[in-house]
Scaffold this motif. Structure first.
Motif, PDB file in Angstrom:
ATOM      1  N   ASN A  23     -37.946  54.949  12.729  1.00 59.57           N
ATOM      2  CA  ASN A  23     -37.921  56.062  13.702  1.00 59.57           C
ATOM      3  C   ASN A  23     -38.203  57.411  13.040  1.00 59.57           C
ATOM      4  O   ASN A  23     -37.543  58.413  13.329  1.00 59.57           O
ATOM      5  N   PHE A  24     -39.213  57.446  12.175  1.00 58.76           N
ATOM      6  CA  PHE A  24     -39.564  58.694  11.499  1.00 58.76           C
ATOM      7  C   PHE A  24     -39.878  59.825  12.473  1.00 58.76           C
ATOM      8  O   PHE A  24     -39.657  60.998  12.184  1.00 58.76           O
ATOM      9  N   PHE A  25     -40.449  59.479  13.619  1.00 55.97           N
ATOM     10  CA  PHE A  25     -41.011  60.458  14.544  1.00 55.97           C
ATOM     11  C   PHE A  25     -39.952  61.295  15.253  1.00 55.97           C
ATOM     12  O   PHE A  25     -40.239  62.392  15.742  1.00 55.97           O
ATOM     13  N   LEU A  26     -38.720  60.797  15.365  1.00 60.06           N
ATOM     14  CA  LEU A  26     -37.720  61.443  16.211  1.00 60.06           C
ATOM     15  C   LEU A  26     -36.992  62.548  15.445  1.00 60.06           C
ATOM     16  O   LEU A  26     -36.393  62.297  14.397  1.00 60.06           O
ATOM     17  N   PRO A  27     -37.021  63.784  15.953  1.00 60.15           N
ATOM     18  CA  PRO A  27     -36.416  64.916  15.237  1.00 60.15           C
ATOM     19  C   PRO A  27     -34.900  64.974  15.408  1.00 60.15           C
ATOM     20  O   PRO A  27     -34.346  65.984  15.852  1.00 60.15           O
ATOM     21  N   ASP A  28     -34.238  63.899  15.073  1.00 61.17           N
ATOM     22  CA  ASP A  28     -32.783  63.801  15.202  1.00 61.17           C
ATOM     23  C   ASP A  28     -32.255  63.141  13.932  1.00 61.17           C
ATOM     24  O   ASP A  28     -32.695  62.057  13.559  1.00 61.17           O
TER      25      ASP A  28
ATOM     26  N   ARG B 152     -53.225  54.230   7.852  1.00 56.37           N
ATOM     27  CA  ARG B 152     -54.100  53.418   7.013  1.00 56.37           C
ATOM     28  C   ARG B 152     -54.008  51.939   7.365  1.00 56.37           C
ATOM     29  O   ARG B 152     -54.839  51.134   6.940  1.00 56.37           O
ATOM     30  N   SER B 153     -52.999  51.571   8.133  1.00 53.91           N
ATOM     31  CA  SER B 153     -52.781  50.173   8.510  1.00 53.91           C
ATOM     32  C   SER B 153     -52.648  50.068  10.022  1.00 53.91           C
ATOM     33  O   SER B 153     -51.955  50.872  10.647  1.00 53.91           O
ATOM     34  N   LEU B 154     -53.275  49.057  10.614  1.00 49.34           N
ATOM     35  CA  LEU B 154     -53.132  48.825  12.047  1.00 49.34           C
ATOM     36  C   LEU B 154     -51.769  48.228  12.384  1.00 49.34           C
ATOM     37  O   LEU B 154     -51.344  48.247  13.540  1.00 49.34           O
ATOM     38  N   LEU B 155     -51.070  47.719  11.383  1.00 47.84           N
ATOM     39  CA  LEU B 155     -49.774  47.073  11.583  1.00 47.84           C
ATOM     40  C   LEU B 155     -48.598  47.997  11.299  1.00 47.84           C
ATOM     41  O   LEU B 155     -47.545  47.878  11.937  1.00 47.84           O
ATOM     42  N   ALA B 156     -48.739  48.931  10.369  1.00 44.87           N
ATOM     43  CA  ALA B 156     -47.608  49.706   9.858  1.00 44.87           C
ATOM     44  C   ALA B 156     -46.808  50.449  10.931  1.00 44.87           C
ATOM     45  O   ALA B 156     -45.568  50.431  10.891  1.00 44.87           O
ATOM     46  N   PRO B 157     -47.438  51.149  11.882  1.00 46.65           N
ATOM     47  CA  PRO B 157     -46.620  51.871  12.868  1.00 46.65           C
ATOM     48  C   PRO B 157     -45.626  50.979  13.603  1.00 46.65           C
ATOM     49  O   PRO B 157     -44.497  51.400  13.890  1.00 46.65           O
ATOM     50  N   GLU B 158     -46.015  49.744  13.889  1.00 47.51           N
ATOM     51  CA  GLU B 158     -45.109  48.793  14.541  1.00 47.51           C
ATOM     52  C   GLU B 158     -43.935  48.459  13.637  1.00 47.51           C
ATOM     53  O   GLU B 158     -42.784  48.411  14.087  1.00 47.51           O
ATOM     54  N   VAL B 159     -44.207  48.257  12.357  1.00 54.58           N
ATOM     55  CA  VAL B 159     -43.149  47.844  11.422  1.00 54.58           C
ATOM     56  C   VAL B 159     -42.075  48.916  11.298  1.00 54.58           C
ATOM     57  O   VAL B 159     -40.884  48.602  11.173  1.00 54.58           O
ATOM     58  N   PHE B 160     -42.459  50.186  11.369  1.00 55.39           N
ATOM     59  CA  PHE B 160     -41.508  51.287  11.193  1.00 55.39           C
ATOM     60  C   PHE B 160     -41.011  51.852  12.529  1.00 55.39           C
ATOM     61  O   PHE B 160     -40.402  52.921  12.562  1.00 55.39           O
ATOM     62  N   ASN B 161     -41.266  51.136  13.622  1.00 54.29           N
ATOM     63  CA  ASN B 161     -40.868  51.549  14.971  1.00 54.29           C
ATOM     64  C   ASN B 161     -41.435  52.925  15.331  1.00 54.29           C
ATOM     65  O   ASN B 161     -40.766  53.756  15.956  1.00 54.29           O
ATOM     66  N   CYS B 162     -42.672  53.139  14.923  1.00 49.26           N
ATOM     67  CA  CYS B 162     -43.351  54.412  15.187  1.00 49.26           C
ATOM     68  C   CYS B 162     -44.654  54.179  15.937  1.00 49.26           C
ATOM     69  O   CYS B 162     -45.642  54.901  15.739  1.00 49.26           O
ATOM     70  N   ASN B 163     -44.670  53.156  16.780  1.00 51.89           N
ATOM     71  CA  ASN B 163     -45.898  52.752  17.448  1.00 51.89           C
ATOM     72  C   ASN B 163     -45.955  53.310  18.864  1.00 51.89           C
ATOM     73  O   ASN B 163     -44.945  53.358  19.572  1.00 51.89           O
ATOM     74  N   ALA B 164     -47.158  53.721  19.291  1.00 56.40           N
ATOM     75  CA  ALA B 164     -47.364  54.116  20.679  1.00 56.40           C
ATOM     76  C   ALA B 164     -47.454  52.864  21.538  1.00 56.40           C
ATOM     77  O   ALA B 164     -47.902  51.817  21.067  1.00 56.40           O
ATOM     78  N   PRO B 165     -47.038  52.952  22.813  1.00 57.09           N
ATOM     79  CA  PRO B 165     -46.526  54.133  23.515  1.00 57.09           C
ATOM     80  C   PRO B 165     -45.024  54.332  23.380  1.00 57.09           C
ATOM     81  O   PRO B 165     -44.464  55.231  24.008  1.00 57.09           O
ATOM     82  N   ASP B 166     -44.368  53.494  22.557  1.00 56.76           N
ATOM     83  CA  ASP B 166     -42.913  53.596  22.461  1.00 56.76           C
ATOM     84  C   ASP B 166     -42.452  54.952  21.947  1.00 56.76           C
ATOM     85  O   ASP B 166     -41.439  55.481  22.415  1.00 56.76           O
TER      86      ASP B 166
END
Length: 415
Positions: free
Chosen positions: A67-72, A93-107
């Motif tokens: 959840n890097f994206f959340l400013p909390d 750089r990876s098509l998979l990485a955002p999902e692994v770190f729970n930083c994937n759109a549209p979530d």
């Protein structure tokens, strides 16, 4: 303005980079093969997520890379938009990485909506499991029968009826609709056609198992279904949700959308820049290692000049995006419309340009899944539509410039 990395960003970036090099990058080729084997069908109800993905997500969560994206500071990493941007680039750089770190759109965007605008019961029911990675979500905005680049055209209706809202209409390109873990959608629709155009629409929370929700199909993007996520077409036929499922209140849809789409565009654009960096690395590797007509490809056909131009284009796009991130942090997304429109115009085009030039060097190998290039090209071209047509961004930039010029001239005349 200062774009240097904070100590917090440096720490997260080092740990993120190490995780990706150790766990994600060695698995990517295998993931592509597994994903194709499990999901090479338009029958989306049969789609599965390769088991290793859940293992990687759990490992990332245990290491605090989540959840890097959340400013909390408690629910997320507590980063500003500018601090998060380099992490988004690295994940891109990876098509998979955002999902692994729970930083994937549209979530990410949906979680931001619930975090900033949801009430306590909405956050408890939907934000918490999304932050935990237990479920996935969908954002239903685009419609097939209107020009959705002008969101005021939306025809799906959300009408009050007793203690319920009743939803009728059709949406498509609803990303994530095919995912086996998708449970909740945020639907934007018309609640008051007599209000002014920016207060006619609202957003409601709609569980996907609600009667009347009919998912008709997944839409292939440039021939690919993007399984196991999918971009779906869905019909709402007298779908009822409780009144308390509305977010903020009637007429707040555009206000919420602006809050959602501002930071989200930084995420998209920085991921695009990360993808462009990866494509440029492939350009260089291919150019110096492959021989044709007795010379490395890099020395033929002006490829060194292309390399220089691509390097400059990526760096310019990065600085433009960091500037937009800085603006969002300092003046807010609503006052950074021009900067956000600029990066939505520039970043996907730069990615498409870099990928296209790299594909030329790879020849036939670039057309199949032996390289990530087809996926990167699909991302680039899709972003130029998903984030709005280039012409709309240009119009927004020009409109803002003309207003600023008019204000300047008016100020001089008053002097």
């Amino acid at each position: 303005m200062d774009f240097s990395y904070s100590a917090k960003t440096k720490d997260y970036l080092a740990r993120l980079d190490a995780f990706m090099r150790e766990h994600i990058e060695p698995y990517e080729n295998q993931y592509q093969k597994e994903n194709y084997r499990l999901n090479s069908t338009p029958h989306w109800r049969e789609w599965q997520v390769p088991p290793r993905v859940a293992e990687l997500k759990q490992l990332a969560k245990e290491q605090g890379l989540w959840n890097f994206f959340l400013p909390d500071n408690e629910l997320g990493a507590g980063l500003t938009t500018l601090e998060y941007a380099p992490l988004a680039e690295r994940m891109g750089r990876s098509l998979l990485a955002p999902e692994v770190f729970n930083c994937n759109a549209p979530d990410t965007g949906n979680m931001e909506v619930l975090y900033h605008f949801g009430d306590d019961p909405q956050q408890e029911q939907w934000l918490t499991p999304l932050l935990n990675g237990d479920i996935r979500s969908v954002f239903c905005m685009t419609e097939p029968d209107v020009a959705s680049s002008d969101a005021t055209n939306m025809q799906t209706t959300i009408k009050a009826d007793g203690s319920d809202w009743v939803i009728n209409g059709r949406k498509w390109w609803s990303t994530g609709l095919g995912h086996p873990d998708a449970e909740i959608a945020i639907v934007m629709g018309l609640t008051d056609e007599d209000a002014d155009k920016h207060h006619r629409h609202s957003m409601v929370l709609l569980p996907l198992n609600t009667p009347g929700v009919n998912i008709e199909r997944m839409l292939p993007a440039l021939g690919e279904y993007d399984a196991p996520y999918g971009h779906g077409e869905v019909v709402f036929d007298n779908v009822r949700v409780p009144k308390e499922n509305i977010i903020v209140g009637p007429g707040a849809g555009f206000k919420i959308a602006q809050g959602r789409l501002g930071p989200g565009r930084i995420h998209h654009c920085m991921r695009a820049i990360g993808a462009a960096e990866r494509a440029l690395e492939l350009f260089i590797e291919r150019g110096v290692s492959r021989i044709a007509f007795g010379e490395p490809l890099m020395k033929l056909g002006g490829n060194t000049e292309r390399l220089a131009d691509l390097r400059v284009a990526i760096d310019q796009a990065r600085l433009l995006t960091l500037h937009a991130a800085w603006q969002i942090d300092n003046v807010g997304a609503m006052k950074a419309i021009k900067e956000i429109s600029a990066i939505k115009l520039v970043a996907p085009n730069v990615l498409q340009r870099v990928v296209d030039e790299t594909m030329q060097l790879f020849g036939g190998a670039s057309m199949c899944h032996d390289t990530p290039l087809p996926g990167l090209l699909t991302v680039a071209r899709s972003l130029r539509i998903a984030d709005g047509p280039d012409a709309v961004h240009r119009a927004t930039i020009a409109k803002t410039e003309l207003k600023q010029r008019e204000k300047q001239l008016k100020g001089r005349s008053n002097d």
